[in-house]
Design an enzyme around this catalytic site. Structure first.
Site, PDB file in Angstrom:
ATOM      1  CG  ASP A   1      -0.119 -54.195  35.427  1.00 31.41           C
ATOM      2  OD1 ASP A   1       1.031 -53.758  35.353  1.00 31.41           O
ATOM      3  OD2 ASP A   1      -1.096 -53.551  34.987  1.00 31.41           O
TER       4      ASP A   1
ATOM      5  CE  LYS B   1      -7.715 -50.949  33.939  1.00 27.41           C
ATOM      6  NZ  LYS B   1      -6.465 -51.370  34.587  1.00 27.41           N
TER       7      LYS B   1
ATOM      8  N   GLY C   1      -0.488 -51.766  28.703  1.00 30.20           N
ATOM      9  CA  GLY C   1      -0.456 -50.395  28.206  1.00 30.20           C
ATOM     10  C   GLY C   1      -0.710 -49.432  29.338  1.00 30.20           C
TER      11      GLY C   1
ATOM     12  CB  SER D   1      -7.740 -51.987  28.998  1.00 30.78           C
ATOM     13  OG  SER D   1      -7.996 -51.645  30.343  1.00 30.78           O
TER      14      SER D   1
ATOM     15  CE  LYS E   1      -6.575 -54.418  31.690  1.00 26.48           C
ATOM     16  NZ  LYS E   1      -5.098 -54.300  31.680  1.00 26.48           N
TER      17      LYS E   1
ATOM     18  CD  GLU F   1      -3.877 -56.631  34.024  1.00 21.49           C
ATOM     19  OE1 GLU F   1      -4.641 -56.920  33.065  1.00 21.49           O
ATOM     20  OE2 GLU F   1      -3.110 -55.659  33.990  1.00 21.49           O
TER      21      GLU F   1
ATOM     22  CE  LYS G   1       0.292 -51.951  32.264  1.00 21.35           C
ATOM     23  NZ  LYS G   1      -0.510 -51.429  33.397  1.00 21.35           N
TER      24      LYS G   1
ATOM     25  CG  ASP H   1      -6.193 -54.672  35.539  1.00 25.84           C
ATOM     26  OD1 ASP H   1      -5.860 -54.956  36.708  1.00 25.84           O
ATOM     27  OD2 ASP H   1      -5.514 -53.931  34.793  1.00 25.84           O
TER      28      ASP H   1
HETATM   29  O1  OSB Z   1      -3.605 -51.678  34.986  1.00 27.99           O
HETATM   30  O2  OSB Z   1      -3.292 -52.167  32.971  1.00 27.99           O
HETATM   31  C1  OSB Z   1      -3.513 -51.318  33.824  1.00 27.99           C
HETATM   32  C2  OSB Z   1      -4.049 -47.934  32.136  1.00 27.99           C
HETATM   33  C3  OSB Z   1      -3.403 -47.105  33.026  1.00 27.99           C
HETATM   34  C4  OSB Z   1      -2.857 -47.640  34.166  1.00 27.99           C
HETATM   35  C5  OSB Z   1      -2.941 -49.006  34.413  1.00 27.99           C
HETATM   36  C6  OSB Z   1      -3.570 -49.854  33.520  1.00 27.99           C
HETATM   37  C7  OSB Z   1      -4.164 -49.291  32.375  1.00 27.99           C
HETATM   38  C8  OSB Z   1      -4.920 -50.073  31.419  1.00 27.99           C
HETATM   39  C9  OSB Z   1      -5.091 -49.483  30.038  1.00 27.99           C
HETATM   40  O3  OSB Z   1      -5.476 -51.114  31.665  1.00 27.99           O
HETATM   41  C10 OSB Z   1      -4.252 -50.133  29.026  1.00 27.99           C
HETATM   42  C11 OSB Z   1      -4.171 -49.330  27.761  1.00 27.99           C
HETATM   43  O4  OSB Z   1      -5.098 -49.384  26.959  1.00 27.99           O
HETATM   44  O5  OSB Z   1      -3.161 -48.637  27.576  1.00 27.99           O
HETATM   45 MG    MG Z   2      -3.290 -53.780  34.918  1.00 31.31          MG
END
Ligand code: OSB
Ligand code: MG
Length: 369
Positions: free
Chosen positions: A239, A164, A291, A136, A162, A214, A263, A189
Site C-alpha cells: 500500500d 489492522k 480506502g 477494514s 481486514k 498488507e 489508492k 494490514d
Molecule cells: O492502510 O489501508 C490503509 C485508512 C486510513 C489510512 C490508511 C488505511 C486505511 C484503511 C481504511 O485501511 C480503509 C477504508 O475503509 O477506507
Molecule cells: Mg493499508
C-alpha cells in the site's frame, strides 16, 4: 478543453461512527480537504486523501493546502485551456505531493466528464456496475470487541474482513477471528509497523490462511519486502510503498509483493491509478481498491476505479454507514450480498448536499487566477 476560473478549497470534518485506530494513530473524525473547481461549462469535485497528521505518508492536510494554494493552483490557472489528462505534466515541476495533485486532477476530470455527460466509470473503461466490498477494522481495545465487529460486518454481507495489526496486537487477535470464522476471506494490514526481526510473528500469521498481509515493513524498503515474500506462503500486498506505476513495476519485478492496493490519491490521481492498474494487469498481479475513510466524494471516485477489470479482489470500498451517521453525499449503501453499485451519472455521479456540506465545513479558501 477546460479553463478553470476558480478553485474553492474546503476543510471538512465528519465524526466517525467509531474511532479508527491503526499502528500510526487514531482518527475520531474524518478531516480532509475538498476541492470544487469551476470551469466554463461545469463544476467538479475532488477529495484529498491526506489526514491531519503526516502519519500514513509525508502529506497532511495543511501541507496539501499550501501545495495547492502556492504551486498547483497557480500552475493550473497559468495553463489556461487544459485537459485533466495533461495535468500530470502541468504539475510535473512539483515533486511528490501526490495527494494534493490528485485533489485537483480528479476535480478537473470530474468537471470535464460532467460537461460531456460521461461517467468516470465509463471513462475508465470499467466493466462492472457493482463491486465487491470488504471492510477494514481498526485496532480495538479488546479481542471481544474485535470479534463483535467482525460478526457485525459479516452479518451485513461484507465479503472480506481486514484487521489492522501492530506489534503486540496481532497473532492472538488473528487466531481468535480465525477460530470463530474458519472460512472467511481474512487479511491483515500492519501499516509498516514491523521489521524482519519480527519473523516469529510472520511465521505465525503464515499459518492462518490469510488472503494477504498488507504493508508489513517500512514503506521505503522494497528489498526487505522481497526477502519476506520469499520466506512466506501468504501473499504480501503493498500500500504505502506504491506511489506510482513505476513503484508497482519495481515491486513486482523484485518480488516484493504479489498483490497491490490501489489508492488513487496516494499515487497522484485516477490517471496514475489507471497506470498502476495496467502495469499490474500486464504482470498478472491482482489489484484491489484501498480506502482512506473517504466521504461520499472520494468514495464515488473509488467505486469507479474498483469497477475496472484488474480489480479482482474486494476493496476497502465500504458503505457510508461504516464510517458516518451522515455522509456529505447520498449515502453509499451495500446490498446484503456484499456488493455496491458503481455511480453511473456524469463525472463521479454524486454531489455533496449543500446543507450537509455547510455543517461540516470548518474553513473555506477561494483561489482565483
Ligand atoms: O492502510 O489501508 C490503509 C485508512 C486510513 C489510512 C490508511 C488505511 C486505511 C484503511 C481504511 O485501511 C480503509 C477504508 O475503509 O477506507
Ligand atoms: Mg493499508
Amino acid at each position: 478543453m477546460t479553463r478553470v476560473h476558480a478553485i474553492e478549497i474546503r476543510f471538512v470534518s465528519l465524526p466517525l461512527v467509531r474511532p479508527f485506530r491503526t499502528s500510526f494513530g487514531t482518527s475520531i473524525s474524518k478531516v480532509c480537504l475538498l476541492a470544487r473547481v469551476e470551469t466554463d461549462s461545469a463544476v467538479g469535485w475532488g477529495e484529498c486523501v491526506a489526514d491531519v497528521e503526516p502519519g500514513f505518508s509525508e502529506e497532511w492536510n495543511d501541507g496539501a493546502f499550501l501545495a495547492i494554494r502556492d504551486f498547483l493552483a497557480p500552475a493550473l490557472f497559468r495553463a489556461g485551456d487544459v485537459k485533466a489528462r495533461e495535468l500530470d505534466m502541468v504539475f510535473g515541476f512539483v515533486r511528490g505531493n501526490r495527494m494534493a495533485k490528485a485533489t485537483l486532477i480528479d476535480a478537473v476530470l470530474d468537471a470535464e466528464l460532467r460537461a460531456r455527460g460521461e461517467s468516470l466509470a465509463s471513462f475508465l473503461d470499467a466493466e462492472k456496475d457493482r463491486v465487491e466490498c470488504g471492510v477494514s477494522l481498526g485496532i480495538t481495545p479488546t479481542t471481544e470487541q474485535l470479534l463483535e465487529q467482525v460478526q457485525e460486518h459479516l452479518d451485513q454481507g461484507y465479503r472480506r474482513i481486514k484487521l489492522k495489526i501492530e506489534p503486540g496486537t496481532d497473532v492472538e487477535r488473528v487466531e481468535a477471528v480465525r477460530a470463530a470464522h474458519p472460512d472467511i476471506a481474512l487479511s491483515v494490514d500492519a501499516n509498516a509497523a514491523y521489521t524482519l526481526e519480527d519473523m516469529a510473528v510472520f511465521d505465525a500469521l503464515d499459518g492462518f490462511g490469510l488472503l494477504m498481509i498488507e504493508q508489513p515493513l517500512h514503506h521505503e524498503d522494497l528489498v526487505r519486502h522481497a526477502e519476506l515474500q520469499r520466506r512466506l506462503a501468504t501473499d504480501l500486498c503493498l500500500d504505502e510503498s506504491i506511489r506510482s506505476a513505476a513503484d508497482a513495476t519495481a515491486a513486482i519485478e523484485i518480488g516484493a509483493c504479489r498483490v497491490v492496493n490501489v489508492k488513487q490519491g496516494r499515487v497522484g490521481g485516477v490517471f496514475e491509478a489507471r497506470r498502476v492498474h495496467d502495469a499490474c494487469r500486464v504482470a498478472g498481479v491482482p489489484v484491489w481498491c484501498g480506502g482512506m475513510l473517504e466521504t461520499g466524494i472520494g468514495r464515488a471516485t473509488n467505486l469507479a476505479l474498483a469497477a475496472m477489470p484488474g480489480f479482482s479482489l474486494p476493496g476497502d470500498t465500504s458503505a457510508s454507514s461504516r464510517y458516518f451517521d451522515e455522509d456529505l453525499t447520498e449515502p453509499f449503501v451495500m446490498a446484503p450480498d456484499g456488493t455496491m453499485a458503481v455511480p453511473a451519472g456524469p463525472g463521479i455521479g454524486v454531489d455533496p448536499h449543500p446543507d450537509r456540506l455547510r455543517t461540516c465545513t470548518t474553513r473555506t479558501e477561494l483561489l482565483r487566477p
